[in-house]
Scaffold this active site. Structure first.
Site, PDB file in Angstrom:
ATOM      1  N   LYS A  72     -22.373 -48.605 -31.423  1.00 10.67           N
ATOM      2  CA  LYS A  72     -21.305 -48.107 -30.479  1.00 10.67           C
ATOM      3  C   LYS A  72     -20.046 -48.723 -31.500  1.00 10.67           C
ATOM      4  CE  LYS A  72     -21.680 -47.248 -25.677  1.00 10.67           C
ATOM      5  NZ  LYS A  72     -21.629 -47.480 -24.657  1.00 10.67           N
ATOM      6  N   ARG A  84     -29.587 -50.800 -22.244  1.00  8.54           N
ATOM      7  CA  ARG A  84     -29.266 -49.180 -22.659  1.00  8.54           C
ATOM      8  C   ARG A  84     -29.382 -49.340 -23.589  1.00  8.54           C
ATOM      9  NH1 ARG A  84     -25.777 -44.868 -22.879  1.00  8.54           N
ATOM     10  NH2 ARG A  84     -26.169 -43.469 -21.893  1.00  8.54           N
TER      11      ARG A  84
HETATM   12  C1  9MG Z   1     -23.776 -42.713 -20.712  1.00  8.73           C
HETATM   13  N1  9MG Z   1     -23.060 -43.353 -20.463  1.00  8.73           N
HETATM   14  C2  9MG Z   1     -22.883 -43.824 -22.665  1.00  8.73           C
HETATM   15  N2  9MG Z   1     -22.921 -45.371 -22.500  1.00  8.73           N
HETATM   16  C3  9MG Z   1     -22.673 -46.352 -21.848  1.00  8.73           C
HETATM   17  C4  9MG Z   1     -22.521 -47.607 -20.755  1.00  8.73           C
HETATM   18  O1  9MG Z   1     -22.805 -48.200 -21.758  1.00  8.73           O
HETATM   19  N3  9MG Z   1     -23.191 -47.483 -19.769  1.00  8.73           N
HETATM   20  C5  9MG Z   1     -23.901 -45.959 -18.902  1.00  8.73           C
HETATM   21  N4  9MG Z   1     -24.207 -46.737 -17.398  1.00  8.73           N
HETATM   22  N5  9MG Z   1     -24.384 -45.356 -19.433  1.00  8.73           N
HETATM   23  C6  9MG Z   1     -23.282 -44.830 -20.772  1.00  8.73           C
END
Ligand code: 9MG
Length: 310
Positions: free
Chosen positions: A250, A284
């Site tokens: 990010k 994630r």
């Molecule tokens: C779809 N998406 C993109 N970034 C995310 C994040 O940090 N958390 C979740 N739950 N979905 C995300």
């Protein structure tokens, strides 16, 4: 969806949730239709499969459903516990995609993956129609970046289907969120928001065990907001729900390192490991293979290695 709609929907005040149980192990086990995710002594890894032309890192790489499914399979082989399939980019300024288009992007990938992988599949959408179709095709978890606010049918759907749902914090919408993020106390406000949405979900009939919370790193946050939230993860972990953190590649990492998305692997792993030590249960990521190795070491430091020689 306007900001006014979002901020007036479902908010029951700025108070923090006093009644939530503290973390006792109960909040670390998530039951899905394709098995249990047990984060009590091991971090759960969610691999990202974006089937979009415009996602900030992997946009355009997986428009062919066979390629997307093959990438998902190799993520599972290298350590993904969940695959998160998304058909609408949520990067700042991304356009809204029609329900039909989103369905055409995600369903063929879910159908293929369901034939080949046993791990739970999560559908990244805020649209109940997309989530419903994905669940029919074998998805197990709904990842709703709006935390049940954008589509009133979503709470009804996850209640009826009894599936786990991710409630993520976001200020604004993907179209507006990075215009001028503003908080008096970002950690407190994100905690209050998540507590209010957990309460809303429970009142709508969602089982507490099925609610995963997420501070929404990068969603309406400056660099400083993101760092404060990552530092404050123990506060969010103490809310008693499984905690998901997504920092992979990010912008805040790019701001620290002055690097483009394709050069942010090491920074992403550092953020993932910091989140693990701060109490996150699910991470994630785009880079499953590399992150899984780093997390195995982090988990060994936290919990030890079964059967290890002294
Ligand atoms: C779809 N998406 C993109 N970034 C995310 C994040 O940090 N958390 C979740 N739950 N979905 C995300």
């Amino acid at each position: 969806m306007s900001d006014a709609n979002i901020h007036s929907a479902n908010r029951s005040g700025g108070d923090s949730e006093k009644g939530l149980d503290s973390m006792d192990g109960r909040g670390c086990v998530i039951k899905t239709r394709h098995g249990m995710l047990d984060a009590r002594r091991r971090t759960v890894l969610m691999g990202i499969i974006n089937v979009t032309p415009d996602s900030f890192y992997d946009g355009g790489k997986r428009l062919d459903p066979d390629r997307a499914a093959a990438d998902g399979m190799s993520m599972v082989e290298t350590g993904a516990d969940i695959l998160d399939i998304g058909g609408e980019s949520t990067r700042p300024g991304a356009g809204v995609v029609s329900t039909e288009e989103e369905l055409q992007r995600v369903l063929p990938v879910i159908q293929r993956l369901r034939r080949h992988v046993k791990v739970p599949i999560s559908i990244d959408t805020y649209k109940a129609q997309v989530a419903r179709a994905a669940l029919i095709e074998g998805a197990d978890i709904v990842n709703d970046i709006s935390a049940l606010r954008f589509d009133p049918q979503m709470a009804l759907l996850v209640t009826a289907e009894k599936v786990p749902v991710v409630l993520m914090h976001m200020q604004g919408t993907p179209q507006t969120m990075q215009a001028e993020p503003h908080y008096k106390d970002v950690l407190r406000e994100v905690q209050d928001f998540l507590a209010a949405q957990v309460r809303f979900a429970i009142e709508a009939g969602v089982d507490r065990e099925n609610i995963i919370i997420d501070p929404g790193i990068g969603f309406g946050k400056t660099l400083d907001h993101n760092l404060t939230l990552l530092r404050g993860l123990p506060t969010l972990a103490s809310m008693g729900q499984p905690l998901l953190v997504g920092a992979s590649r990010k912008t805040f990492i790019g701001k620290i390192l002055r690097l483009e998305p394709d050069e942010r692997l090491e920074g992403s792993i550092a953020a993932a490991i910091a989140a693990v030590f701060a109490g996150a249960h699910i991470i994630r990521v785009h880079d499953v293979n590399e992150t899984r190795k780093a997390i195995r070491v982090a988990d060994a430091i936290r919990f030890g290695v079964p059967g290890a020689q002294r």
